[in-house]
Design a protein around this motif. Structure first.
Motif, short mmCIF file in Angstrom:
data_model
loop_
_atom_site.label_atom_id
_atom_site.label_comp_id
_atom_site.label_asym_id
_atom_site.label_seq_id
_atom_site.Cartn_x
_atom_site.Cartn_y
_atom_site.Cartn_z
N LEU A 17 0.81 -1.22 0.00
CA LEU A 17 0.00 0.00 0.00
C LEU A 17 0.85 1.27 0.00
CD1 LEU A 17 -2.90 -0.89 2.50
CD2 LEU A 17 -2.89 -1.08 0.02
N SER A 18 2.13 1.16 -0.26
CA SER A 18 2.98 2.35 -0.29
C SER A 18 2.94 3.05 -1.64
CB SER A 18 4.42 2.01 0.08
OG SER A 18 4.95 1.08 -0.85
N ASN A 25 -5.48 1.97 -8.44
CA ASN A 25 -5.91 0.98 -9.42
C ASN A 25 -6.67 -0.18 -8.77
OD1 ASN A 25 -4.90 2.38 -11.64
ND2 ASN A 25 -2.89 1.44 -11.44
N GLU A 26 -6.23 -0.59 -7.61
CA GLU A 26 -6.94 -1.66 -6.91
C GLU A 26 -8.32 -1.20 -6.48
OE1 GLU A 26 -6.51 -4.62 -3.05
OE2 GLU A 26 -4.75 -3.49 -3.70
N LEU A 27 -8.42 0.04 -5.99
CA LEU A 27 -9.71 0.59 -5.60
C LEU A 27 -10.64 0.68 -6.82
CD1 LEU A 27 -11.59 1.81 -3.49
CD2 LEU A 27 -10.52 4.03 -3.95
N ASN A 55 -12.65 -5.41 4.62
CA ASN A 55 -11.49 -4.82 5.29
C ASN A 55 -10.51 -4.21 4.29
OD1 ASN A 55 -12.41 -5.51 7.86
ND2 ASN A 55 -11.44 -7.52 7.76
N ARG A 56 -10.30 -4.89 3.18
CA ARG A 56 -9.37 -4.39 2.17
C ARG A 56 -9.89 -3.11 1.54
NH1 ARG A 56 -3.97 -4.88 1.06
NH2 ARG A 56 -3.64 -4.26 -1.06
N PHE A 57 -11.17 -3.07 1.22
CA PHE A 57 -11.81 -1.89 0.64
C PHE A 57 -11.62 -0.70 1.58
CE2 PHE A 57 -15.67 0.58 -0.56
CZ PHE A 57 -15.43 0.70 -1.91
N SER A 58 -11.83 -0.91 2.86
CA SER A 58 -11.66 0.15 3.85
C SER A 58 -10.21 0.62 3.93
CB SER A 58 -12.14 -0.33 5.22
OG SER A 58 -11.98 0.68 6.18
N LYS A 59 -9.27 -0.32 3.90
CA LYS A 59 -7.85 0.04 3.94
C LYS A 59 -7.44 0.88 2.72
CE LYS A 59 -6.19 -3.84 6.66
NZ LYS A 59 -5.39 -5.08 6.65
N LEU A 60 -7.98 0.52 1.56
CA LEU A 60 -7.66 1.28 0.35
C LEU A 60 -8.17 2.72 0.47
CD1 LEU A 60 -8.52 -1.40 -2.36
CD2 LEU A 60 -6.24 -0.72 -1.57
N LEU A 61 -9.41 2.87 0.93
CA LEU A 61 -9.98 4.21 1.11
C LEU A 61 -9.17 5.01 2.12
CD1 LEU A 61 -13.76 3.25 1.21
CD2 LEU A 61 -12.59 4.45 -0.64
N SER A 62 -8.82 4.40 3.23
CA SER A 62 -8.03 5.09 4.26
C SER A 62 -6.67 5.49 3.73
CB SER A 62 -7.85 4.20 5.48
OG SER A 62 -9.08 3.98 6.12
N ILE A 66 -9.43 9.04 1.91
CA ILE A 66 -10.84 9.24 1.55
C ILE A 66 -11.67 9.00 2.81
CG2 ILE A 66 -12.77 8.38 0.17
CD1 ILE A 66 -10.67 7.58 -1.95
N ASN A 67 -12.35 10.05 3.24
CA ASN A 67 -13.18 9.97 4.43
C ASN A 67 -14.34 9.00 4.15
OD1 ASN A 67 -14.29 10.47 6.92
ND2 ASN A 67 -15.20 12.41 6.33
N HIS A 68 -14.50 8.00 4.99
CA HIS A 68 -15.54 7.01 4.76
C HIS A 68 -16.04 6.43 6.07
CE1 HIS A 68 -11.96 4.54 5.24
NE2 HIS A 68 -12.76 3.52 5.50
N LYS A 69 -17.20 5.85 5.98
CA LYS A 69 -17.79 5.15 7.12
C LYS A 69 -18.27 3.80 6.59
CE LYS A 69 -21.91 5.22 9.91
NZ LYS A 69 -23.20 5.87 10.05
N ILE A 70 -17.83 2.75 7.21
CA ILE A 70 -18.24 1.40 6.80
C ILE A 70 -19.44 0.99 7.66
CG2 ILE A 70 -17.56 -1.03 6.70
CD1 ILE A 70 -16.05 0.60 4.68
#
Length: 86
Positions: A17-18, A25-27, A55-62, A66-70
Motif C-alpha cells: 500500500l505504499s 488501481n486496486e480501488l 477490510n481491504r476496501f476500507s484500507k484502500l480508502l483510508s 478518503i473519508n468514509h464510514k463502513i
C-alpha cells in the motif's frame, strides 16, 4: 472462496500500500467489479460476502485519505420452496 477473491488475496500479499498508483488501481478494480452501486451521487454501496474484501476496501480508502464510514449489513436469506413430487 471464489476465483476473484483468491486472486485479490494473492495480489494483496505482494502489495504494501505504499505505491499510491497501485492503491488507486486496486480501488478502481473494486469499484468497477459490478458489486458497487451509487446512491444519489453521495453514497457508494459495495456488496460482498467476504470480510476480507470489506477490510481491504476500507484500507484502500483510508490509504488514499478518503473519508468514509463502513456500515455492514448482513442478511440471511432462506428459500423455503415447495417440494414437488411427480
Amino acid at each position: 472462496m471464489s476465483f476473484s477473491s483468491d486472486i485479490k488475496q494473492e495480489l494483496n500479499k505482494n502489495s504494501s500500500l505504499s505505491n499510491k498508483e497501485i492503491v488507486k488501481n486496486e480501488l478502481i478494480g473494486y469499484l468497477i467489479s459490478g458489486n458497487t452501486s451509487v446512491i444519489d451521487h453521495k453514497e457508494i454501496r459495495f456488496s460482498t460476502e467476504s470480510d476480507y474484501n470489506i477490510n481491504r476496501f476500507s484500507k484502500l480508502l483510508s490509504n488514499l485519505d478518503i473519508n468514509h464510514k463502513i456500515e455492514i449489513i448482513r442478511k440471511n436469506i432462506c428459500d423455503y420452496g415447495k417440494n414437488k413430487r411427480d
